[in-house]
Scaffold this motif. Structure first.
Motif, PDB file in Angstrom:
ATOM      1  N   ALA A  57      39.138  35.113  47.891  1.00  0.00           N
ATOM      2  CA  ALA A  57      40.322  34.559  47.217  1.00  0.00           C
ATOM      3  C   ALA A  57      40.689  35.401  46.001  1.00  0.00           C
ATOM      4  O   ALA A  57      41.871  35.729  45.790  1.00  0.00           O
ATOM      5  CB  ALA A  57      40.064  33.111  46.814  1.00  0.00           C
ATOM      6  N   ALA A  58      39.695  35.761  45.194  1.00  0.00           N
ATOM      7  CA  ALA A  58      39.941  36.525  43.965  1.00  0.00           C
ATOM      8  C   ALA A  58      40.481  37.925  44.277  1.00  0.00           C
ATOM      9  O   ALA A  58      41.514  38.336  43.735  1.00  0.00           O
ATOM     10  CB  ALA A  58      38.651  36.620  43.149  1.00  0.00           C
ATOM     11  N   VAL A  59      39.793  38.630  45.147  1.00  0.00           N
ATOM     12  CA  VAL A  59      40.184  40.012  45.446  1.00  0.00           C
ATOM     13  C   VAL A  59      41.500  40.052  46.221  1.00  0.00           C
ATOM     14  O   VAL A  59      42.400  40.841  45.894  1.00  0.00           O
ATOM     15  CB  VAL A  59      39.057  40.745  46.214  1.00  0.00           C
ATOM     16  N   GLY A  60      41.642  39.205  47.231  1.00  0.00           N
ATOM     17  CA  GLY A  60      42.876  39.200  48.023  1.00  0.00           C
ATOM     18  C   GLY A  60      44.104  38.894  47.190  1.00  0.00           C
ATOM     19  O   GLY A  60      45.137  39.562  47.302  1.00  0.00           O
ATOM     20  N   SER A  61      44.012  37.914  46.316  1.00  0.00           N
ATOM     21  CA  SER A  61      45.151  37.534  45.472  1.00  0.00           C
ATOM     22  C   SER A  61      45.435  38.593  44.408  1.00  0.00           C
ATOM     23  O   SER A  61      46.597  38.903  44.128  1.00  0.00           O
ATOM     24  CB  SER A  61      44.878  36.181  44.812  1.00  0.00           C
ATOM     25  N   ALA A  62      44.385  39.153  43.809  1.00  0.00           N
ATOM     26  CA  ALA A  62      44.569  40.198  42.795  1.00  0.00           C
ATOM     27  C   ALA A  62      45.176  41.457  43.418  1.00  0.00           C
ATOM     28  O   ALA A  62      46.030  42.113  42.804  1.00  0.00           O
ATOM     29  CB  ALA A  62      43.244  40.512  42.110  1.00  0.00           C
ATOM     30  N   LEU A  63      44.763  41.784  44.639  1.00  0.00           N
ATOM     31  CA  LEU A  63      45.360  42.928  45.324  1.00  0.00           C
ATOM     32  C   LEU A  63      46.849  42.708  45.562  1.00  0.00           C
ATOM     33  O   LEU A  63      47.656  43.634  45.408  1.00  0.00           O
ATOM     34  CB  LEU A  63      44.655  43.189  46.658  1.00  0.00           C
ATOM     35  N   ALA A  64      47.224  41.488  45.926  1.00  0.00           N
ATOM     36  CA  ALA A  64      48.645  41.191  46.122  1.00  0.00           C
ATOM     37  C   ALA A  64      49.417  41.416  44.830  1.00  0.00           C
ATOM     38  O   ALA A  64      50.503  42.011  44.848  1.00  0.00           O
ATOM     39  CB  ALA A  64      48.822  39.757  46.624  1.00  0.00           C
ATOM     40  N   ASP A  65      48.875  40.962  43.707  1.00  0.00           N
ATOM     41  CA  ASP A  65      49.540  41.199  42.422  1.00  0.00           C
ATOM     42  C   ASP A  65      49.661  42.694  42.138  1.00  0.00           C
ATOM     43  O   ASP A  65      50.701  43.162  41.669  1.00  0.00           O
ATOM     44  CB  ASP A  65      48.789  40.515  41.281  1.00  0.00           C
ATOM     45  N   MET A  66      48.613  43.435  42.437  1.00  0.00           N
ATOM     46  CA  MET A  66      48.650  44.874  42.207  1.00  0.00           C
ATOM     47  C   MET A  66      49.729  45.528  43.069  1.00  0.00           C
ATOM     48  O   MET A  66      50.562  46.285  42.574  1.00  0.00           O
ATOM     49  CB  MET A  66      47.289  45.506  42.507  1.00  0.00           C
ATOM     50  N   PHE A  67      49.742  45.218  44.356  1.00  0.00           N
ATOM     51  CA  PHE A  67      50.712  45.819  45.272  1.00  0.00           C
ATOM     52  C   PHE A  67      52.149  45.392  44.962  1.00  0.00           C
ATOM     53  O   PHE A  67      53.090  46.138  45.222  1.00  0.00           O
ATOM     54  CB  PHE A  67      50.377  45.483  46.722  1.00  0.00           C
ATOM     55  N   LYS A  81      42.258  32.468  41.050  1.00  0.00           N
ATOM     56  CA  LYS A  81      42.141  32.318  42.512  1.00  0.00           C
ATOM     57  C   LYS A  81      40.676  32.315  42.947  1.00  0.00           C
ATOM     58  O   LYS A  81      40.317  31.654  43.922  1.00  0.00           O
ATOM     59  CB  LYS A  81      42.926  33.418  43.236  1.00  0.00           C
ATOM     60  N   GLY A  82      39.825  33.029  42.220  1.00  0.00           N
ATOM     61  CA  GLY A  82      38.394  32.958  42.505  1.00  0.00           C
ATOM     62  C   GLY A  82      37.858  31.552  42.294  1.00  0.00           C
ATOM     63  O   GLY A  82      37.088  31.035  43.115  1.00  0.00           O
ATOM     64  N   LEU A  83      38.275  30.920  41.189  1.00  0.00           N
ATOM     65  CA  LEU A  83      37.883  29.524  40.949  1.00  0.00           C
ATOM     66  C   LEU A  83      38.431  28.598  42.032  1.00  0.00           C
ATOM     67  O   LEU A  83      37.739  27.683  42.483  1.00  0.00           O
ATOM     68  CB  LEU A  83      38.371  29.063  39.578  1.00  0.00           C
ATOM     69  N   MET A  84      39.669  28.857  42.441  1.00  0.00           N
ATOM     70  CA  MET A  84      40.249  28.044  43.520  1.00  0.00           C
ATOM     71  C   MET A  84      39.413  28.163  44.794  1.00  0.00           C
ATOM     72  O   MET A  84      39.116  27.160  45.443  1.00  0.00           O
ATOM     73  CB  MET A  84      41.685  28.489  43.819  1.00  0.00           C
ATOM     74  N   GLY A  85      39.066  29.386  45.159  1.00  0.00           N
ATOM     75  CA  GLY A  85      38.263  29.601  46.359  1.00  0.00           C
ATOM     76  C   GLY A  85      36.898  28.949  46.256  1.00  0.00           C
ATOM     77  O   GLY A  85      36.396  28.358  47.218  1.00  0.00           O
ATOM     78  N   TYR A  86      36.301  29.021  45.061  1.00  0.00           N
ATOM     79  CA  TYR A  86      34.993  28.408  44.847  1.00  0.00           C
ATOM     80  C   TYR A  86      35.061  26.891  45.025  1.00  0.00           C
ATOM     81  O   TYR A  86      34.257  26.298  45.743  1.00  0.00           O
ATOM     82  CB  TYR A  86      34.477  28.767  43.449  1.00  0.00           C
ATOM     83  N   ILE A  87      36.030  26.273  44.371  1.00  0.00           N
ATOM     84  CA  ILE A  87      36.185  24.813  44.455  1.00  0.00           C
ATOM     85  C   ILE A  87      36.510  24.386  45.883  1.00  0.00           C
ATOM     86  O   ILE A  87      35.948  23.413  46.398  1.00  0.00           O
ATOM     87  CB  ILE A  87      37.276  24.334  43.473  1.00  0.00           C
ATOM     88  N   ALA A  88      37.416  25.113  46.517  1.00  0.00           N
ATOM     89  CA  ALA A  88      37.806  24.769  47.888  1.00  0.00           C
ATOM     90  C   ALA A  88      36.621  24.869  48.846  1.00  0.00           C
ATOM     91  O   ALA A  88      36.407  23.978  49.676  1.00  0.00           O
ATOM     92  CB  ALA A  88      38.953  25.655  48.352  1.00  0.00           C
ATOM     93  N   ALA A  89      35.840  25.937  48.730  1.00  0.00           N
ATOM     94  CA  ALA A  89      34.695  26.096  49.631  1.00  0.00           C
ATOM     95  C   ALA A  89      33.650  25.010  49.406  1.00  0.00           C
ATOM     96  O   ALA A  89      33.038  24.522  50.360  1.00  0.00           O
ATOM     97  CB  ALA A  89      34.069  27.476  49.460  1.00  0.00           C
ATOM     98  N   LYS A  90      33.442  24.620  48.142  1.00  0.00           N
ATOM     99  CA  LYS A  90      32.496  23.531  47.861  1.00  0.00           C
ATOM    100  C   LYS A  90      32.917  22.250  48.581  1.00  0.00           C
ATOM    101  O   LYS A  90      32.079  21.499  49.065  1.00  0.00           O
ATOM    102  CB  LYS A  90      32.408  23.263  46.350  1.00  0.00           C
ATOM    103  N   ALA A  91      34.212  21.986  48.629  1.00  0.00           N
ATOM    104  CA  ALA A  91      34.705  20.742  49.231  1.00  0.00           C
ATOM    105  C   ALA A  91      34.914  20.840  50.727  1.00  0.00           C
ATOM    106  O   ALA A  91      34.684  19.871  51.452  1.00  0.00           O
ATOM    107  CB  ALA A  91      36.023  20.339  48.563  1.00  0.00           C
TER     108      ALA A  91
END
Length: 164
Positions: A57-67, A81-91
């Motif tokens: 989540a973190a890398v994919g979203s940050a790459l989109a911002d870069m591109f 987005k890394g926090l979002m991915g972490y929370i989502a995966a926990k649930a």
């Protein structure tokens, strides 16, 4: 290290980048848009345990911002987005049939997104500009919740976890 998990993480990193960059709906009378990247973060949470989901989540979203040329957002996006991915995966991870757990995961993750960008934008642009962006981030959050829920339920119906 499990190569299958690493491959899935790379795949979701790419899917999140593409969904953020290419699948977008413009918001009328603004320069903003709603993208489907969050929905793919949530789908990734069905297939990836942490820290792999958080990193994809973190890398994919940050790459989109870069591109997309949004350099100022790369680091905040990586964190949010890394926090979002972490929370989502926990649930969500391992709970594809539980509507309640999916709902809790995606809603908490989207609250983190709206709050995270609000806090960043206070420092970057000031309180008024940050407050003005909240409704648009809330629209993004609503789209992420809907798209994520639909993708998860579709993947669950197809039993993709067993095949992937």
């Amino acid at each position: 290290m499990n190569y299958k998990t690493l491959t899935k993480a790379g795949l979701f990193c790419a899917l999140i980048t593409i969904a953020t960059m290419l699948i977008k709906l413009p918001i009328p009378q603004t320069q903003g848009y709603v993208n489907f990247g969050d929905g793919f973060i949530f789908l990734g949470a069905m297939f990836l345990i942490n820290p792999y989901c958080a990193l994809a989540a973190a890398v994919g979203s940050a790459l989109a911002d870069m591109f997309l040329g949004a350099g100022i957002y790369i680091i905040p996006t990586f964190i949010i987005k890394g926090l979002m991915g972490y929370i989502a995966a926990k649930a969500i991870y391992g709970n594809g049939n539980s509507n309640k757990k999916i709902a809790i995961g995606v809603i908490l993750a989207e609250i983190i997104m709206v709050l995270g960008y609000f806090l960043f934008e206070i420092f970057a642009y000031g309180f008024s500009a940050a407050a003005a962006s909240v409704p648009f981030n809330a629209m993004q959050a609503a789209a992420g919740i809907i798209v994520g829920f639909v993708l998860i339920k579709f993947a669950d119906k197809l039993k993709l976890q067993e095949k992937f």
